[in-house]
Scaffold this motif. Structure first.
Motif, PDB file in Angstrom:
ATOM      1  N   GLY A 337     111.125 -13.109  84.771  1.00 57.12           N
ATOM      2  CA  GLY A 337     111.450 -14.339  85.490  1.00 57.12           C
ATOM      3  C   GLY A 337     110.259 -14.818  86.284  1.00 57.12           C
ATOM      4  N   GLY A 338     110.517 -15.574  87.350  1.00 55.64           N
ATOM      5  CA  GLY A 338     109.440 -16.078  88.197  1.00 55.64           C
ATOM      6  C   GLY A 338     109.662 -17.517  88.589  1.00 55.64           C
ATOM      7  N   ASP A 339     108.567 -18.145  88.983  1.00 60.02           N
ATOM      8  CA  ASP A 339     108.613 -19.556  89.369  1.00 60.02           C
ATOM      9  C   ASP A 339     107.366 -20.235  88.843  1.00 60.02           C
ATOM     10  OD1 ASP A 339     106.548 -18.776  91.119  1.00 60.02           O
ATOM     11  OD2 ASP A 339     107.959 -18.434  92.762  1.00 60.02           O
ATOM     12  N   ALA A 340     107.093 -21.438  89.352  1.00 55.83           N
ATOM     13  CA  ALA A 340     105.956 -22.199  88.851  1.00 55.83           C
ATOM     14  C   ALA A 340     104.625 -21.565  89.232  1.00 55.83           C
ATOM     15  CB  ALA A 340     106.016 -23.630  89.383  1.00 55.83           C
ATOM     16  N   ILE A 341     104.628 -20.692  90.238  1.00 51.59           N
ATOM     17  CA  ILE A 341     103.389 -20.055  90.691  1.00 51.59           C
ATOM     18  C   ILE A 341     103.170 -18.712  90.014  1.00 51.59           C
ATOM     19  CG2 ILE A 341     102.117 -19.193  92.686  1.00 51.59           C
ATOM     20  CD1 ILE A 341     102.485 -22.218  92.637  1.00 51.59           C
ATOM     21  N   ALA A 342     104.178 -17.862  90.026  1.00 54.73           N
ATOM     22  CA  ALA A 342     104.033 -16.500  89.510  1.00 54.73           C
ATOM     23  C   ALA A 342     105.188 -16.158  88.582  1.00 54.73           C
ATOM     24  CB  ALA A 342     103.964 -15.501  90.661  1.00 54.73           C
ATOM     25  N   LYS A 343     104.862 -15.506  87.477  1.00 55.64           N
ATOM     26  CA  LYS A 343     105.853 -15.048  86.521  1.00 55.64           C
ATOM     27  C   LYS A 343     105.624 -13.568  86.255  1.00 55.64           C
ATOM     28  CE  LYS A 343     105.730 -19.553  84.202  1.00 55.64           C
ATOM     29  NZ  LYS A 343     105.430 -20.246  82.928  1.00 55.64           N
ATOM     30  N   TYR A 344     106.700 -12.878  85.934  1.00 50.48           N
ATOM     31  CA  TYR A 344     106.576 -11.439  85.711  1.00 50.48           C
ATOM     32  C   TYR A 344     107.429 -11.015  84.532  1.00 50.48           C
ATOM     33  CZ  TYR A 344     111.180 -11.078  87.860  1.00 50.48           C
ATOM     34  OH  TYR A 344     112.508 -11.222  88.136  1.00 50.48           O
ATOM     35  N   ASP A 345     107.071  -9.879  83.955  1.00 50.97           N
ATOM     36  CA  ASP A 345     107.816  -9.254  82.863  1.00 50.97           C
ATOM     37  C   ASP A 345     107.728  -7.748  83.106  1.00 50.97           C
ATOM     38  OD1 ASP A 345     108.503  -8.001  80.365  1.00 50.97           O
ATOM     39  OD2 ASP A 345     108.214  -9.927  79.379  1.00 50.97           O
ATOM     40  N   LEU A 346     108.834  -7.154  83.547  1.00 51.29           N
ATOM     41  CA  LEU A 346     108.870  -5.738  83.917  1.00 51.29           C
ATOM     42  C   LEU A 346     109.812  -4.996  82.976  1.00 51.29           C
ATOM     43  CD1 LEU A 346     108.255  -3.360  85.873  1.00 51.29           C
ATOM     44  CD2 LEU A 346     110.208  -4.145  87.234  1.00 51.29           C
ATOM     45  N   SER A 347     109.359  -3.851  82.457  1.00 48.66           N
ATOM     46  CA  SER A 347     110.196  -3.086  81.539  1.00 48.66           C
ATOM     47  C   SER A 347     110.066  -1.594  81.817  1.00 48.66           C
ATOM     48  CB  SER A 347     109.806  -3.368  80.080  1.00 48.66           C
ATOM     49  OG  SER A 347     108.522  -2.848  79.795  1.00 48.66           O
ATOM     50  N   VAL A 348     111.127  -0.867  81.508  1.00 49.02           N
ATOM     51  CA  VAL A 348     111.130   0.600  81.545  1.00 49.02           C
ATOM     52  C   VAL A 348     111.826   1.074  80.274  1.00 49.02           C
ATOM     53  CG1 VAL A 348     111.067   0.834  84.050  1.00 49.02           C
ATOM     54  CG2 VAL A 348     113.265   0.633  82.904  1.00 49.02           C
ATOM     55  N   GLY A 349     111.364   2.210  79.759  1.00 52.21           N
ATOM     56  CA  GLY A 349     111.951   2.732  78.531  1.00 52.21           C
ATOM     57  C   GLY A 349     112.017   4.241  78.546  1.00 52.21           C
ATOM     58  N   ALA A 350     112.995   4.786  77.862  1.00 50.32           N
ATOM     59  CA  ALA A 350     113.148   6.234  77.711  1.00 50.32           C
ATOM     60  C   ALA A 350     113.665   6.501  76.308  1.00 50.32           C
ATOM     61  CB  ALA A 350     114.108   6.804  78.750  1.00 50.32           C
ATOM     62  N   SER A 351     113.033   7.433  75.615  1.00 48.52           N
ATOM     63  CA  SER A 351     113.447   7.758  74.258  1.00 48.52           C
ATOM     64  C   SER A 351     113.329   9.250  74.023  1.00 48.52           C
ATOM     65  CB  SER A 351     112.594   7.001  73.229  1.00 48.52           C
ATOM     66  OG  SER A 351     111.243   7.398  73.309  1.00 48.52           O
ATOM     67  N   SER A 352     114.113   9.719  73.080  1.00 45.90           N
ATOM     68  CA  SER A 352     114.070  11.130  72.691  1.00 45.90           C
ATOM     69  C   SER A 352     114.306  11.209  71.189  1.00 45.90           C
ATOM     70  CB  SER A 352     115.137  11.932  73.439  1.00 45.90           C
ATOM     71  OG  SER A 352     115.131  13.280  73.022  1.00 45.90           O
ATOM     72  N   GLN A 353     113.372  11.822  70.499  1.00 43.15           N
ATOM     73  CA  GLN A 353     113.472  11.994  69.057  1.00 43.15           C
ATOM     74  C   GLN A 353     113.538  13.482  68.749  1.00 43.15           C
ATOM     75  OE1 GLN A 353     110.095  10.729  66.781  1.00 43.15           O
ATOM     76  NE2 GLN A 353     111.118  10.971  64.818  1.00 43.15           N
ATOM     77  N   GLY A 354     114.719  13.962  68.437  1.00 39.71           N
ATOM     78  CA  GLY A 354     114.885  15.362  68.090  1.00 39.71           C
ATOM     79  C   GLY A 354     114.420  15.635  66.675  1.00 39.71           C
ATOM     80  N   GLY A 355     113.782  16.787  66.482  1.00 38.60           N
ATOM     81  CA  GLY A 355     113.356  17.185  65.154  1.00 38.60           C
ATOM     82  C   GLY A 355     114.425  17.983  64.446  1.00 38.60           C
ATOM     83  N   THR A 356     114.285  18.113  63.138  1.00 37.06           N
ATOM     84  CA  THR A 356     115.293  18.806  62.345  1.00 37.06           C
ATOM     85  C   THR A 356     115.069  20.316  62.320  1.00 37.06           C
ATOM     86  OG1 THR A 356     114.012  18.342  60.345  1.00 37.06           O
ATOM     87  CG2 THR A 356     115.785  16.813  60.912  1.00 37.06           C
ATOM     88  N   MET A 357     114.188  20.805  63.170  1.00 38.17           N
ATOM     89  CA  MET A 357     114.039  22.232  63.437  1.00 38.17           C
ATOM     90  C   MET A 357     114.265  22.463  64.917  1.00 38.17           C
ATOM     91  SD  MET A 357     110.758  23.687  61.370  1.00 38.17           S
ATOM     92  CE  MET A 357     110.727  23.834  59.596  1.00 38.17           C
ATOM     93  N   ASN A 358     114.803  23.614  65.252  1.00 35.45           N
ATOM     94  CA  ASN A 358     114.996  23.946  66.655  1.00 35.45           C
ATOM     95  C   ASN A 358     113.653  23.950  67.385  1.00 35.45           C
ATOM     96  OD1 ASN A 358     116.587  24.623  68.871  1.00 35.45           O
ATOM     97  ND2 ASN A 358     116.249  26.812  68.589  1.00 35.45           N
ATOM     98  N   LYS A 359     113.693  23.578  68.667  1.00 37.86           N
ATOM     99  CA  LYS A 359     112.511  23.510  69.519  1.00 37.86           C
ATOM    100  C   LYS A 359     111.484  22.516  69.001  1.00 37.86           C
ATOM    101  CE  LYS A 359     112.577  27.766  72.153  1.00 37.86           C
ATOM    102  NZ  LYS A 359     111.791  28.895  72.671  1.00 37.86           N
ATOM    103  N   THR A 360     111.934  21.438  68.399  1.00 37.61           N
ATOM    104  CA  THR A 360     111.057  20.313  68.082  1.00 37.61           C
ATOM    105  C   THR A 360     111.694  19.053  68.646  1.00 37.61           C
ATOM    106  OG1 THR A 360     112.104  19.991  65.906  1.00 37.61           O
ATOM    107  CG2 THR A 360     110.133  21.353  65.989  1.00 37.61           C
ATOM    108  N   ASN A 361     110.920  18.315  69.424  1.00 41.36           N
ATOM    109  CA  ASN A 361     111.449  17.118  70.075  1.00 41.36           C
ATOM    110  C   ASN A 361     110.283  16.342  70.668  1.00 41.36           C
ATOM    111  OD1 ASN A 361     114.010  15.726  71.231  1.00 41.36           O
ATOM    112  ND2 ASN A 361     112.614  15.865  72.971  1.00 41.36           N
TER     113      ASN A 361
END
Length: 1018
Positions: A337-361
């Motif tokens: 969002g923002g206004d005519a003077i300043a605009k911003y774009d803020l993001s946060v992300g979290a992901s988890s990719q498990g592997g098909t073997m134990n203790k892989t991630n």
């Protein structure tokens, strides 16, 4: 009175002249552009379409019949037509007073040919906007795979976070970097492409540092346009732009996906009975006394009263035991969002990719803030900050059962149990040991080894833009990237003897630890100019840019802590300690200029020139080079005989020539360095290389040409490009006198030729308001040969497989005697041995008989897709394919060696056993004394494949309560692969180095993944 009359006549003259000027001006303003706007859906008229002409204040809208009338100063310039729900269209007027315009509805298709275009001050590129990303994509590699013609994306393995090898238009260097230059928000991004020195067979994805959901678009620059980056542009340029602040009102977006990954691929192995038969055969070649063999393998006697039968009465599928289903998720929140003077774009992300073997991630957390601040009417500040933390839990991927659970599962005898058992056949909690077969317990390797990698990444870039005039912008950019990785590895085995010792039995357990750093500091000052000259647009600019990059890795290695409880280097024995690493400091600077001029709305000429130098060149070499690139385009659709044609929508014909370079090779090749060398508990410094102080950058001359076309209101789109690149002064290691203590020095001496063709086609089969069906795809062919390097390698692929050629199995001893072949020791090949071809006809099978037996380069590769949309539902699928490429199946070589007591492939059942038997598998011989399993074409397989890469069923959400819109989808990835390859996965890449492509060292196959996801806007 005469004077007054004269004055009256003069005044009348001035009045008449003024009236004529007013009439002329009015007449000029009375030029009217008329037309009609219709939809591509049935050619129905469109109402309230916005119409404007560039640099004109007048605007208008269409009436209920789709008609419009716009008063203009002159019938020149670009007409802009826009209506919500339709794709915006820009058309040159070209002196026409009457026009008919067809608008195409906006769609939510994930697949279409990337659009070619150029933005002011930028290079011409193929563009893939965020709207065309697969919704289930978690990584950049998922997005670009199969998306761009000419770009080959090969997944390295199924190990989470490993990413893919990326190459554009083949191989241009044998020592430097072959990957496209990556630019993120205008700042070059150079990563460490080396494999880990701590976790063997592992190299993290170069894109792990950036969240794919933060990306607004990806552009690919090819050919002569890449000359703007001089000696960095030889492999093309991949431009990534993150989401920029655009909204004045606050917008919230949330993306979430949740799924499961599983592996349904297994290699066929010997079962219990077949395994016992094989052990008996190979054991007879190891032991002369049958009693010795039975003492070691008592299960070969079918004795029901044998006390220890409980140890060998199992029937285990070890591959099934180590596989698992894993949870996969990705979540991303954005507020802008923002206004005519300043605009911003803020993001946060979290992901988890498990592997098909134990203790892989692989777990990753990201955050990014992009901001734009209008400091005044002329000054604008643009800034971006990104942070990433990732943690990988891994297993090694190499031919070792001490650290690779997959290879341990393949080697392990099916008659053994994962756990210890008592005499009553009860399973105990402790893992079973190595036992007489000399193979690690896969469960112990899976659960007790520790391989971990952490990465910390920081992106920072800021720019100041000054609007010096209506035509000129002056900008300054500063960018910084810092990446830090920390890796540890521990392989136990001392306390419970469940894992075989490494280092030929010396290392009862092994500890490793290391850390690496990468930093890129970039700066640029540039001025850009855009103005019409004689009614034709000119876009030009000059700039100065520089890059300082550092790469460092330091690792420590040790063995034999007092017990497996102690897992760090602090507790290893003094004997066997060592350290190794590398440091590369590389600097680059460039003075560049560009100009793009359009003539008569038909012809476009683009010139890019860079004068740059790099610290990797030797001190006695020329430090600076000139790299020009010229591209010419004829926009034939705007020609007088096609401008009003209703069949042809687009017809661009282009040709270009560019000279680029490659200076991305280690600085140590041209300057002296020293290396450490350990001996027992001592370490010293030794000469590390023979420096070539005359080493220069590699040169690439590229000629390319192509056609881009669209027909029938864009229902048919096609593109085709041909190219040829001559790479000269290619660096390679040349043998030198051993008096230096090192037998090679790197020189500019080779020459490569690279030519190919890439094409794309897209067809709209059904185009109705509620039903739409598109199909399309790409096909690419590339041919690489060595034009000059000396020796017998000219005319070959730069990275061919070089080994022995085989001609089946010698069936009878009579045949063996007739052949009369011996090995380098003088031992004769006999019945049941492999018949290797004696290429030099000297009767001896040795290194002189090796030849080219294949290469990993495909004859053709590409992708194709289909997408059907009905109302708000959409079903899409993407296939990727490759044909003609070959793979060295090193894992199968191990599994068909017939030389020890490890389990083998089911193919071993076909082994030669009696004189006269016709088969393709040689006899079992302990130790393989005749080298039947040597590197030969037996292990080079056809790696061609067809893969269903992605299937997505989606539903577009309308406005619902506080939800403004969004999408819900169900996606399947890597659902099936058709291939004759005998390994687990024909799509594999051991590292980022081209010479390691097409090598399968027992990599984890890419899993099948099913996900449910949604994208919501608030």
């Amino acid at each position: 009175m005469k004077t007054e009359g004269k004055m009256q006549n003069i005044n009348k003259g001035w009045i008449l002249l003024a009236l004529m000027m007013v009439f002329a001006i009015g007449a000029k303003a009375q030029q009217v552009l008329k037309g009609k706007v219709i939809s591509s859906l049935g050619h129905t008229p469109l109402e309230e379409v916005y119409i404007s002409l560039e640099n004109q204040e007048n605007t208008t809208q269409t009436d209920e019949n789709g008609a419009f009338s716009l008063e203009v100063d002159k019938l020149e310039g670009d007409l802009r037509i826009w209506l919500p729900g339709y794709q915006e269209k820009v058309i040159p007027v070209l002196g026409r007073s009457q026009m008919e315009v067809v608008l195409i509805p906006q769609n939510h298709d994930y697949y279409e040919l990337p659009k070619k275009g150029v933005q002011q001050g930028e290079m011409k590129a193929e563009t893939l906007p965020q709207q065309r990303f697969k919704p289930s994509a978690m990584y950049v590699e998922d997005v670009v795979q199969g998306a761009f013609p000419g770009l080959n994306v090969i997944n390295k393995s199924g190990m989470p976070g490993e990413g893919a090898y990326i190459n554009l238009r083949g191989i241009r260097t044998m020592t430097g970097n072959n990957a496209p230059l990556i630019i993120i928000n205008g700042v070059p991004y150079l990563q460490d492409l080396n494999n880990s020195g701590i976790i063997e067979g592992y190299s993290a994805s170069i894109f792990n540092a950036i969240n794919v959901n933060d990306i607004a678009e990806i552009r690919l620059v090819k050919g002569s346009e890449a000359a703007r980056f001089g000696s960095l542009g030889s492999n093309g340029v991949l431009l990534i732009e993150t989401s920029s602040p655009e909204n004045l009102e606050t917008v919230i977006e949330f993306l979430g996906q949740y799924g499961v990954a599983y592996n349904n691929k297994k290699l066929p192995l010997l079962g219990v009975d077949d395994f016992k038969s094989y052990i008996g055969d190979v054991g007879l070649t190891r032991y002369e006394d049958m009693g010795d063999m039975l003492a070691l393998f008592p299960f070969l006697e079918d004795d029901p009263d044998y006390y220890y039968n409980f140890l060998y009465n199992n029937d285990n599928d070890w591959q099934e035991l180590i596989d698992r289903s894993a949870f996969v998720t990705s979540n991303h929140l954005r507020v802008k969002g923002g206004d005519a003077i300043a605009k911003y774009d803020l993001s946060v992300g979290a992901s988890s990719q498990g592997g098909t073997m134990n203790k892989t991630n692989y777990t990753r957390y990201t955050t990014r803030l992009n901001a734009q601040i209008a400091l005044s009417q002329k000054f604008q500040l643009v800034s971006s900050l990104g942070l990433t933390y990732g943690n990988s839990k891994l297993h090694e991927q190499l031919l070792s059962d001490a650290s690779n659970p997959l290879m341990a599962a393949l080697y392990k005898a099916p008659i053994l149990s994962p756990f210890k058992k008592d005499e009553y056949n009860n399973q105990l909690p402790a893992y079973d040991g190595v036992r007489q077969f000399g193979v690690s317990n896969p469960y112990a390797v899976l659960n007790n080894t520790k391989m971990e990698s952490d990465n910390f990444d920081l992106f920072l870039n800021t720019g100041l833009n000054f609007q010096a005039s209506d035509y000129t912008t002056i900008s300054g950019t500063f960018g910084y990237y810092s990446g830090y990785k920390r890796q540890t590895s521990f392989i136990p085995g001392r306390s419970d003897q469940t894992i075989i010792p490494l280092e030929e039995g010396v290392a009862l357990n092994t500890a490793r630890a290391g850390s690496g750093k990468v930093s890129n500091l970039y700066y640029k000052v540039n001025a850009d100019f855009a103005k019409e000259i004689a009614g034709n647009p000119l876009d030009a600019g000059i700039g100065y840019q520089g890059l300082l990059t550092r790469q460092e890795f330091d690792g420590g290695y040790g063995r034999n802590t007092s017990s497996d409880f102690y897992k760090t280097l602090s507790y290893v024995d003094a004997e066997g300690r060592s350290f190794q690493g590398y440091y590369n400091s590389w600097n680059w600077m460039s003075l560049y200029g560009y100009a793009r001029y359009g003539f008569a709305d038909q012809f476009l000429a683009s010139l890019n020139v860079s004068v740059d130098g790099a610290s990797s060149t030797g001190k006695d070499a020329q430090r600076f080079g000139v790299f020009p690139g010229l591209d010419l385009t004829w926009q034939a659709k705007n020609s007088p005989w096609l401008r009003d044609n209703k069949i042809v929508d687009l017809l661009d014909i282009h040709a270009g020539y560019g000279l680029t370079g490659n200076s991305q090779y280690p600085t140590g090749l041209s300057s002296q360095f020293y290396a450490s060398q350990a001996y027992r508990s001592l370490a010293g410094i030794v000469n590390g290389n023979v420096a070539n102080t005359s080493l220069s950058w590699e040169r690439n001359r590229t000629l390319d040409a192509g056609v881009d076309a669209g027909f029938f209101d864009q229902k048919l789109k096609a593109s085709i490009n041909v190219y040829q690149t001559i790479s000269s002064d290619v660096i390679y290691p040349q043998e030198i006198s051993p008096v230096y203590g090192i037998n090679q020095m790197y020189v500019n001496g080779a020459k490569l030729e690279n030519k190919g063709i890439e094409a794309g086609l897209q067809l709209n089969l059904i185009n109705k308001r509620e039903l739409n069906w598109n199909i399309g795809g790409t096909i690419n062919k590339n041919q690489n040969v060595i034009s000059s390097m000396g020796g017998d390698k000219e005319g070959q692929n730069p990275y061919s497989f070089y080994g022995f050629k085989s001609n089946g199995v010698i069936s009878t001893q009579e045949e063996a005697d007739a052949l009369g072949l011996v090995d380098y020791k003088g031992d004769q090949f006999s019945a049941g041995d492999i018949h290797f071809e004696d290429l030099n006809q000297d009767g001896v099978i040795d290194d002189q008989d090796r030849t080219v037996i294949g290469d990993a380069s495909p004859d053709f590769f590409g992708s194709f897709f289909t997408q059907v949309r009905y109302k708000k539902f959409s079903l899409s699928a993407q296939f990727t394919y490759s044909t003609g490429n070959q793979v060295y199946n090193a894992a199968r070589r191990e599994m068909e060696s017939l030389s020890d007591f490890r389990n083998q492939s089911l193919a071993v059942d076909r082994r030669w056993q009696t004189d006269g038997q016709m088969t393709d598998i040689p006899k079992a011989m302990y130790g393989d004394p005749m080298g039947n399993s040597r590197f030969s074409d037996r292990w080079i397989e056809d790696g061609s494949f067809l893969r269903l890469n992605n299937v997505t069923l989606s539903y577009q959400l309308g406005r619902l309560s506080f939800i403004e819109g969004g999408e819900v989808y169900l996606a399947g990835e890597n659902l099936f692969t058709l291939s004759d390859y005998l390994g687990l996965d024909p799509v594999t890449s051991y590292s980022y180095q081209p010479y390691m492509q097409g090598v399968d060292f027992g990599a984890l196959p890419l899993p099948t993944t099913v996900k449910l996801g949604f994208n919501l806007q608030f």
